[in-house]
Design a protein around this motif. Sequence first.
Motif, PDB file in Angstrom:
ATOM      1  N   VAL A  86       0.940  -1.162  -0.001  1.00  0.00           N
ATOM      2  CA  VAL A  86       0.204  -0.039  -0.117  1.00  0.00           C
ATOM      3  C   VAL A  86       0.713   1.197  -0.066  1.00  0.00           C
ATOM      4  O   VAL A  86       1.908   1.374   0.632  1.00  0.00           O
ATOM      5  CB  VAL A  86      -0.883  -0.115   1.342  1.00  0.00           C
ATOM      6  CG1 VAL A  86      -1.707   1.275   1.565  1.00  0.00           C
ATOM      7  CG2 VAL A  86      -1.755  -1.117   1.248  1.00  0.00           C
ATOM      8  N   PRO A  87       0.606   2.130  -0.731  1.00  0.00           N
ATOM      9  CA  PRO A  87       1.385   3.548  -0.778  1.00  0.00           C
ATOM     10  C   PRO A  87       1.240   4.202   0.513  1.00  0.00           C
ATOM     11  O   PRO A  87       0.499   4.054   1.132  1.00  0.00           O
ATOM     12  CB  PRO A  87       0.676   4.342  -1.844  1.00  0.00           C
ATOM     13  CG  PRO A  87      -0.147   3.427  -2.819  1.00  0.00           C
ATOM     14  CD  PRO A  87      -0.698   2.612  -1.886  1.00  0.00           C
ATOM     15  N   PRO A  88       2.281   5.042   0.804  1.00  0.00           N
ATOM     16  CA  PRO A  88       2.519   5.791   2.021  1.00  0.00           C
ATOM     17  C   PRO A  88       0.991   6.861   2.138  1.00  0.00           C
ATOM     18  O   PRO A  88       1.065   7.355   0.835  1.00  0.00           O
ATOM     19  CB  PRO A  88       3.750   6.407   2.184  1.00  0.00           C
ATOM     20  CG  PRO A  88       4.306   6.368   0.546  1.00  0.00           C
ATOM     21  CD  PRO A  88       3.640   5.044   0.192  1.00  0.00           C
TER      22      PRO A  88
ATOM     23  N   ALA B 277      -0.271  -2.923   5.573  1.00  0.00           N
ATOM     24  CA  ALA B 277       0.493  -2.318   4.596  1.00  0.00           C
ATOM     25  C   ALA B 277       0.397  -3.255   3.140  1.00  0.00           C
ATOM     26  O   ALA B 277       1.299  -2.880   2.150  1.00  0.00           O
ATOM     27  CB  ALA B 277       2.215  -2.396   5.095  1.00  0.00           C
ATOM     28  N   ASP B 278      -0.101  -4.331   3.340  1.00  0.00           N
ATOM     29  CA  ASP B 278      -0.139  -5.493   2.104  1.00  0.00           C
ATOM     30  C   ASP B 278      -1.156  -5.300   1.170  1.00  0.00           C
ATOM     31  O   ASP B 278      -2.357  -4.684   1.549  1.00  0.00           O
ATOM     32  CB  ASP B 278      -0.190  -6.801   2.631  1.00  0.00           C
ATOM     33  CG  ASP B 278       1.284  -7.214   3.454  1.00  0.00           C
ATOM     34  OD1 ASP B 278       2.300  -7.058   3.016  1.00  0.00           O
ATOM     35  OD2 ASP B 278       0.900  -7.837   4.517  1.00  0.00           O
ATOM     36  N   PHE B 279      -0.929  -5.237  -0.050  1.00  0.00           N
ATOM     37  CA  PHE B 279      -2.237  -5.256  -1.048  1.00  0.00           C
ATOM     38  C   PHE B 279      -1.969  -6.527  -1.817  1.00  0.00           C
ATOM     39  O   PHE B 279      -2.991  -7.478  -1.502  1.00  0.00           O
ATOM     40  CB  PHE B 279      -2.026  -4.133  -2.092  1.00  0.00           C
ATOM     41  CG  PHE B 279      -2.955  -4.124  -3.169  1.00  0.00           C
ATOM     42  CD1 PHE B 279      -4.341  -4.249  -2.579  1.00  0.00           C
ATOM     43  CD2 PHE B 279      -3.084  -4.079  -4.346  1.00  0.00           C
ATOM     44  CE1 PHE B 279      -5.511  -4.331  -3.591  1.00  0.00           C
ATOM     45  CE2 PHE B 279      -3.900  -4.266  -5.265  1.00  0.00           C
ATOM     46  CZ  PHE B 279      -5.241  -4.242  -4.915  1.00  0.00           C
ATOM     47  N   TYR B 280      -1.194  -6.741  -2.692  1.00  0.00           N
ATOM     48  CA  TYR B 280      -0.938  -8.197  -3.406  1.00  0.00           C
ATOM     49  C   TYR B 280       0.156  -9.023  -3.085  1.00  0.00           C
ATOM     50  O   TYR B 280       1.108  -8.549  -3.230  1.00  0.00           O
ATOM     51  CB  TYR B 280      -0.891  -7.902  -4.968  1.00  0.00           C
ATOM     52  CG  TYR B 280      -1.067  -9.234  -5.842  1.00  0.00           C
ATOM     53  CD1 TYR B 280      -1.854 -10.030  -5.845  1.00  0.00           C
ATOM     54  CD2 TYR B 280       0.313  -9.556  -6.422  1.00  0.00           C
ATOM     55  CE1 TYR B 280      -2.262 -11.188  -6.379  1.00  0.00           C
ATOM     56  CE2 TYR B 280       0.224 -10.946  -7.044  1.00  0.00           C
ATOM     57  CZ  TYR B 280      -0.981 -11.732  -7.017  1.00  0.00           C
ATOM     58  OH  TYR B 280      -0.862 -13.095  -7.889  1.00  0.00           O
TER      59      TYR B 280
ATOM     60  N   CYS C  84      -4.682  -6.953  12.315  1.00  0.00           N
ATOM     61  CA  CYS C  84      -4.874  -5.567  12.381  1.00  0.00           C
ATOM     62  C   CYS C  84      -4.162  -4.727  13.555  1.00  0.00           C
ATOM     63  O   CYS C  84      -4.811  -4.057  14.255  1.00  0.00           O
ATOM     64  CB  CYS C  84      -6.562  -5.528  12.719  1.00  0.00           C
ATOM     65  SG  CYS C  84      -7.017  -6.508  14.258  1.00  0.00           S
ATOM     66  N   THR C  85      -2.856  -5.269  13.720  1.00  0.00           N
ATOM     67  CA  THR C  85      -1.928  -4.721  15.050  1.00  0.00           C
ATOM     68  C   THR C  85      -1.964  -3.062  14.615  1.00  0.00           C
ATOM     69  O   THR C  85      -2.080  -2.425  15.451  1.00  0.00           O
ATOM     70  CB  THR C  85      -0.763  -5.366  14.801  1.00  0.00           C
ATOM     71  OG1 THR C  85      -0.788  -6.791  15.007  1.00  0.00           O
ATOM     72  CG2 THR C  85       0.076  -4.644  15.790  1.00  0.00           C
ATOM     73  N   VAL C  86      -1.810  -2.782  13.159  1.00  0.00           N
ATOM     74  CA  VAL C  86      -1.298  -1.371  13.048  1.00  0.00           C
ATOM     75  C   VAL C  86      -2.676  -0.606  13.247  1.00  0.00           C
ATOM     76  O   VAL C  86      -2.672   0.614  13.654  1.00  0.00           O
ATOM     77  CB  VAL C  86      -0.847  -1.299  11.503  1.00  0.00           C
ATOM     78  CG1 VAL C  86      -1.046   0.227  11.069  1.00  0.00           C
ATOM     79  CG2 VAL C  86       0.313  -1.915  11.214  1.00  0.00           C
TER      80      VAL C  86
END
Length: 381
Positions: free
Chosen positions: A30-32, A194-197, A366-368
Amino acid sequence: NPTARAQAAILAGAGPENRKEEAPTYPAKVPPARPVLTEEKNVLLTGATGFFGAHLLKELLARPGVRVICLVRGGDKKRLEDTLSWYFGAGWIAGVRSRIQTADGDLALPRLGMEEKQWKALAEEIDGIYHSAADVRHYAADAGEFLTTNVTGTETMIGLALQADAMLHYISTASISGDFLVGEPEKTAVFTEADFYIGQNWEDNIYIRSKFLAEAEVYRAMEEKGLHARVYRLGRITGRCTDQVFQRNPENNAAFLLMRAVRCAGAITESMARLPVDLTPVDWCASAVLALGKSRRTAFHLLNPLPPSMKEVALAMVPGLLIVPDSSYGPLLLARMTDANRDILAPLLDYHNRTGAGESRIRVDCTVTLEAFKEEGFTWA
């Protein structure tokens, strides 16, 4: 693959029909997020007549001075007010009516079907967009229509956000995490905010496919066009935690369809009994979206970090629940698959086929998001 032609191709070993782009074209991460610079006082909301969208509207109007423009096909304010009255009562509507406006728009049409003058006026008026509208049927024959609403409609909202220089809050689903890695189906994996694919099986279900592709467009616009965006990946939305009021049209709710099927079957498998089942109250989830709107992160996972097992949930609905060996579940479902309940059992058959004989290999973390809740002073009830 709901057509005879597509199914014939699979049985012949040709693979799914109409496969989209090759997987490597999708971003792995995922982009910032870009910082939030403006207060959102004039907000456009899509999906306000839906279960989650109506509760999101209520949370938006709980903020002083916020005015909400609701995109409704045909600009039908009566339809919107009927929905809101059903969920919150006529008294609540009377108190907020002056801060709600409707705009006629169709997500399937270019510029929402608006004339260029109307489109520009809308872009000049708004400083935030909450895009929660989507076709949520998990089983649909017309894939083209489905993708137009969920993917092309999201592209249109991206274009509006860029023109308005407004933040886009995109409502996605945690289901885009998939159940297994296509290249290594036995390998376990963790899917973070932070992940997508990560190589997951995102194409198997038309709804999940459309949300994955729409989310990809949001990230492309962030990286290539400077879009300001936040993405909220929701779990299985259920009734309000305050008073248990559920969706007005439950036949469109994935959690309801699955649990109704379990009740009809009266049985689950031994491996299914161990699977975690997220159940996320709609009012809590809407509050969480608003709490995280200014966070410095891009994507969030709004679901239960300690979900109950399928066994716990099923026993609450089916006191005489049977837990059977995996090998005997197919014949049991077949025996239950009468004309009267075939459609009712279909979601359970799909769930059984997707999860197979073992637990899902991908765990949604879902820690973040929990850290972001602490930073924003939002408590997990």
